[in-house]
Scaffold this motif. Structure first.
Motif, PDB file in Angstrom:
ATOM      1  N   LEU A 100       0.829  -1.196   0.000  1.00 41.92           N
ATOM      2  CA  LEU A 100       0.000   0.000   0.000  1.00 41.92           C
ATOM      3  C   LEU A 100       0.869   1.253   0.000  1.00 41.92           C
ATOM      4  O   LEU A 100       1.922   1.292   0.633  1.00 41.92           O
ATOM      5  CB  LEU A 100      -0.904   0.032   1.222  1.00 41.92           C
ATOM      6  N   VAL A 101       0.409   2.270  -0.725  1.00 46.03           N
ATOM      7  CA  VAL A 101       0.983   3.609  -0.643  1.00 46.03           C
ATOM      8  C   VAL A 101      -0.140   4.526  -0.186  1.00 46.03           C
ATOM      9  O   VAL A 101      -1.180   4.631  -0.854  1.00 46.03           O
ATOM     10  CB  VAL A 101       1.548   4.086  -1.996  1.00 46.03           C
ATOM     11  N   LEU A 102       0.036   5.152   0.960  1.00 47.51           N
ATOM     12  CA  LEU A 102      -1.011   5.965   1.564  1.00 47.51           C
ATOM     13  C   LEU A 102      -0.942   7.406   1.075  1.00 47.51           C
ATOM     14  O   LEU A 102       0.110   7.894   0.649  1.00 47.51           O
ATOM     15  CB  LEU A 102      -0.884   5.934   3.086  1.00 47.51           C
ATOM     16  N   LEU A 153      -3.719  11.030  -3.728  1.00 48.78           N
ATOM     17  CA  LEU A 153      -4.611  12.116  -3.350  1.00 48.78           C
ATOM     18  C   LEU A 153      -5.471  11.805  -2.139  1.00 48.78           C
ATOM     19  O   LEU A 153      -5.785  12.680  -1.342  1.00 48.78           O
ATOM     20  CB  LEU A 153      -5.507  12.482  -4.540  1.00 48.78           C
ATOM     21  N   ALA A 154      -5.913  10.573  -2.013  1.00 48.09           N
ATOM     22  CA  ALA A 154      -6.800  10.215  -0.904  1.00 48.09           C
ATOM     23  C   ALA A 154      -6.725   8.715  -0.686  1.00 48.09           C
ATOM     24  O   ALA A 154      -6.428   7.950  -1.610  1.00 48.09           O
ATOM     25  CB  ALA A 154      -8.241  10.628  -1.205  1.00 48.09           C
ATOM     26  N   GLY A 155      -7.008   8.297   0.549  1.00 46.70           N
ATOM     27  CA  GLY A 155      -7.035   6.869   0.832  1.00 46.70           C
ATOM     28  C   GLY A 155      -5.679   6.237   0.588  1.00 46.70           C
ATOM     29  O   GLY A 155      -4.676   6.612   1.183  1.00 46.70           O
ATOM     30  N   GLU A 157      -7.041   0.327   0.278  1.00 45.73           N
ATOM     31  CA  GLU A 157      -7.903  -0.301   1.277  1.00 45.73           C
ATOM     32  C   GLU A 157      -8.403   0.649   2.355  1.00 45.73           C
ATOM     33  O   GLU A 157      -8.955   0.197   3.353  1.00 45.73           O
ATOM     34  CB  GLU A 157      -7.151  -1.458   1.948  1.00 45.73           C
ATOM     35  N   HIS A 158      -8.242   1.950   2.176  1.00 47.03           N
ATOM     36  CA  HIS A 158      -8.515   2.855   3.288  1.00 47.03           C
ATOM     37  C   HIS A 158      -9.620   3.866   3.025  1.00 47.03           C
ATOM     38  O   HIS A 158      -9.881   4.706   3.872  1.00 47.03           O
ATOM     39  CB  HIS A 158      -7.239   3.612   3.668  1.00 47.03           C
ATOM     40  N   SER A 159     -10.260   3.818   1.900  1.00 47.17           N
ATOM     41  CA  SER A 159     -11.229   4.866   1.588  1.00 47.17           C
ATOM     42  C   SER A 159     -12.077   4.442   0.406  1.00 47.17           C
ATOM     43  O   SER A 159     -11.774   3.484  -0.291  1.00 47.17           O
ATOM     44  CB  SER A 159     -10.494   6.175   1.254  1.00 47.17           C
ATOM     45  N   ASP A 160     -13.181   5.155   0.201  1.00 42.64           N
ATOM     46  CA  ASP A 160     -13.960   4.973  -1.017  1.00 42.64           C
ATOM     47  C   ASP A 160     -13.608   6.035  -2.052  1.00 42.64           C
ATOM     48  O   ASP A 160     -14.258   6.148  -3.090  1.00 42.64           O
ATOM     49  CB  ASP A 160     -15.461   5.045  -0.704  1.00 42.64           C
ATOM     50  N   VAL A 161     -12.592   6.847  -1.757  1.00 40.08           N
ATOM     51  CA  VAL A 161     -12.127   7.873  -2.680  1.00 40.08           C
ATOM     52  C   VAL A 161     -10.647   7.623  -2.926  1.00 40.08           C
ATOM     53  O   VAL A 161      -9.842   7.598  -1.995  1.00 40.08           O
ATOM     54  CB  VAL A 161     -12.327   9.288  -2.106  1.00 40.08           C
TER      55      VAL A 161
END
Length: 214
Positions: A44-46, A58-60, A84-88
């Motif tokens: 993952l890259v946050l 940009l997000a998530g 895996e961290h947002s819906d955007v």
């Protein structure tokens, strides 16, 4: 004007067009911070992390996908826009441009085939221009990603432009992206001059050949 002079004009036109090309970087996502290396085939890259030179998450989060997860379109790495961290989800890169210059963005599009939805989509935008692209993963697998070449054009409005890829797919199985390229589109007048110069040079060479054979 002799053929050599026309050739020089043509090369100058090409050089001018090349000089206007955007200094875009890491379009195939091959460059990365060593800290991203792990046992995972899709780390993952946050948002906010600067692990992929040139790119901003940009997000998530996004997944940085290695070749042992699925085959990239170019090189060894590609991107699943949905982490895996947002819906955007989205990524962007800001690069130098010339106001009024038209640019061509080319890229390879696929989708994470592991789960629904089968149709993945994202919006590409730059300089006030946007377009939506979709990819249907039905029948595709990790071993058969079937990357599709796509393109998008925009006209720069300033000295820098931000190119964005924003996923329109919810959940952790999103659109896949690779092999992004940005090139300046030669002005029609330059292309016409080059073509005309080549034609004149060809006619002059042909005339000289005929004269020499007499």
């Amino acid at each position: 004007m002799n053929p050599t002079q026309w050739t020089a004009i043509g090369l100058a036109c090409l050089a001018t067009a090349s000089a206007q090309a955007a200094p875009f970087t890491n379009g195939s996502f091959e460059l990365h911070d060593p800290s991203i290396e792990s046992d995972s085939s899709e780390p993952l890259v946050l948002a906010g992390e600067t692990l992929l030179p040139g790119w901003d998450v940009l997000a998530g989060s996004i997944n940085y996908v290695r070749f042992n997860r699925w085959q990239a379109a170019d090189g060894d790495f590609s991107i699943d826009l949905n982490g895996e961290h947002s819906d955007v989800y989205g990524i962007a890169q800001t690069f130098d441009t010339l106001a009024g210059q038209k640019y061509l963005v080319s890229f390879a599009l696929s989708g994470n085939p592991d789960d629904a939805p089968s149709v993945k989509s994202f919006v590409v935008s730059a300089a006030g221009t946007a377009a939506t692209f979709t990819f249907d993963t039905t029948g595709h697998t990790r071993q058969s990603m079937q990357w599709l070449p796509q393109s998008f054009t925009f006209t720069a409005t300033g000295a820098s432009t931000t190119l964005r890829f924003d996923s329109q797919t919810t959940g952790p199985y999103g659109p896949a992206l690779d092999n992004v390229r940005v090139t300046a589109v030669p002005e029609p007048s330059l292309m016409s001059l080059l073509i005309a110069g080549s034609a004149v040079a060809w006619r002059m060479r042909r005339r000289n050949q005929i004269t020499s054979s007499l």
